[in-house]
Write a protein that holds these residues in place. Sequence first.
Motif, short mmCIF file in Angstrom:
data_model
loop_
_atom_site.label_atom_id
_atom_site.label_comp_id
_atom_site.label_asym_id
_atom_site.label_seq_id
_atom_site.Cartn_x
_atom_site.Cartn_y
_atom_site.Cartn_z
N GLU A 87 -38.72 -7.93 16.69
CA GLU A 87 -39.70 -8.08 15.54
C GLU A 87 -39.62 -6.78 14.74
O GLU A 87 -39.98 -6.89 13.68
N THR A 88 -39.66 -5.60 15.32
CA THR A 88 -39.72 -4.34 14.56
C THR A 88 -38.49 -3.92 14.05
O THR A 88 -38.53 -2.84 13.48
N CYS A 89 -37.40 -4.46 14.22
CA CYS A 89 -36.04 -3.87 14.12
C CYS A 89 -35.90 -3.89 12.56
O CYS A 89 -35.03 -2.94 12.42
N ILE A 90 -36.87 -4.49 11.79
CA ILE A 90 -36.57 -4.38 10.43
C ILE A 90 -37.00 -3.15 9.85
O ILE A 90 -36.70 -2.50 8.74
N MET A 91 -37.86 -2.55 10.66
CA MET A 91 -38.21 -1.15 10.36
C MET A 91 -37.60 0.16 11.10
O MET A 91 -38.22 1.12 11.37
N ASP A 92 -36.72 -0.41 11.75
CA ASP A 92 -35.93 0.98 12.84
C ASP A 92 -35.56 2.05 12.03
O ASP A 92 -35.60 3.11 12.71
N ASP A 93 -35.07 2.00 10.76
CA ASP A 93 -34.69 3.02 10.12
C ASP A 93 -36.02 3.87 9.93
O ASP A 93 -35.54 5.31 10.10
N LEU A 94 -36.99 3.53 9.72
CA LEU A 94 -38.04 4.33 9.46
C LEU A 94 -38.54 4.87 10.69
O LEU A 94 -38.96 5.97 10.97
N SER A 95 -38.68 4.00 11.89
CA SER A 95 -39.17 4.43 13.04
C SER A 95 -38.49 5.44 13.52
O SER A 95 -39.09 6.38 14.21
N GLU A 96 -36.95 5.48 13.53
CA GLU A 96 -36.20 6.60 14.19
C GLU A 96 -36.64 7.84 13.44
O GLU A 96 -36.44 8.76 14.39
N ILE A 97 -36.89 7.88 12.18
CA ILE A 97 -37.10 9.29 11.55
C ILE A 97 -38.85 9.71 11.98
O ILE A 97 -38.78 10.79 12.29
N LEU A 127 -52.69 -11.51 24.57
CA LEU A 127 -53.23 -11.36 23.40
C LEU A 127 -53.28 -10.15 22.76
O LEU A 127 -53.32 -10.20 21.41
N VAL A 128 -53.18 -9.05 23.39
CA VAL A 128 -52.78 -7.68 22.59
C VAL A 128 -51.54 -7.62 22.01
O VAL A 128 -51.61 -7.17 21.16
N LYS A 129 -50.71 -8.42 22.71
CA LYS A 129 -49.15 -8.42 22.02
C LYS A 129 -49.04 -9.10 20.77
O LYS A 129 -48.56 -8.68 19.71
N LYS A 130 -49.92 -10.14 20.80
CA LYS A 130 -50.12 -11.02 19.44
C LYS A 130 -50.70 -10.17 18.60
O LYS A 130 -50.44 -9.95 17.41
N ILE A 131 -51.73 -9.18 18.86
CA ILE A 131 -52.46 -8.41 18.00
C ILE A 131 -51.51 -7.51 17.30
O ILE A 131 -51.44 -7.34 16.06
N CYS A 132 -50.90 -6.95 18.15
CA CYS A 132 -49.89 -5.86 17.78
C CYS A 132 -48.73 -5.99 16.64
O CYS A 132 -48.40 -5.52 16.09
N ARG A 133 -48.34 -7.57 17.16
CA ARG A 133 -47.32 -8.05 16.27
C ARG A 133 -47.75 -8.27 14.95
O ARG A 133 -46.97 -7.97 13.80
N TYR A 134 -48.80 -8.91 14.65
CA TYR A 134 -49.57 -9.02 13.61
C TYR A 134 -49.71 -7.75 12.73
O TYR A 134 -49.59 -7.59 11.59
N LEU A 135 -50.36 -6.84 13.37
CA LEU A 135 -50.61 -5.35 12.75
C LEU A 135 -49.29 -4.92 12.48
O LEU A 135 -49.63 -4.06 11.25
N PHE A 136 -48.25 -4.79 13.09
CA PHE A 136 -47.00 -4.46 12.74
C PHE A 136 -46.61 -5.09 11.28
O PHE A 136 -46.22 -4.33 10.43
#
Length: 256
Positions: free
Chosen positions: A214-224, A161-170
């Motif tokens: 799931e988060t790879c669409i923002m990897d460019d920002l995440s790495e910075i 359930l924590v994983k579900k919440i975090c996915r939505y918040l992302f």
Amino acid sequence: MCPAPASLPLHSCLLACPDLSLIWKSKAKPNGKKPPAEEKKQYLELEYTKIRVVDFDLKELVVLPREIDLNEWLASNTTTFFNLINLQYSTISEFCTGETCQAMTACNTIYYWYDERGKKTKCTAPQYVDFVMSLCQKLVTDEEIFPTKYGKEFPNSFESLVKKICRYLFHVLAHLYWAHFKETVALDLQGHLNTLYAHFIIFVREFNLVDPKETCIMDDLSEILCAPAPPPAPTPAPSAPDSAPSPSSQNHVTER
């Protein structure tokens, strides 16, 4: 304004604290689909990515303290991130309407919802955020899932359930950058958003709470934003008069 709770991370104390009592109504599951084209990512420009509200390593805030139970740590941080992302979205909510955001978009993704019967629905971004916050609100205030009383056990399904919440918040964070970064800059809140995003990504990576796909669409920002800050450069010693610089000093390249 209301005082920030002691459990909130440092950067949250720098944010205004309006009424968070709004309760959203709906439940659903997201899925992605690529829209036609990708626009220029203003949020990747150096003049914006360098702005934060803290200058220390956020990794120190997410590591599990030795004396704290893992589920307690996940519960505390997840609840905090829900409140902070809710708060961050509220600062631009008047610009996120059914007319301006006819679909829930983030980078090259459009998110859809599935109701309890599995029916796929394309909704506007504000509707999608309503769904996210409704589900999160319901879960984090449920004593059977996020217990607050001493001796109460966490359910076996807690981590999922924590994983579900975090996915939505992302998804909400990604939409803030993709569709509302200009408004965030106009309100001078990009430092808060950058710090919140970096803290969140470092946290979910630390405990493997969101699939990298799931988060790879923002990897460019995440790495910075998640890269450790480089140590300050040492003050160079004064050179001797009339001494020529050595070849090694002329060709030095910093590696990161």
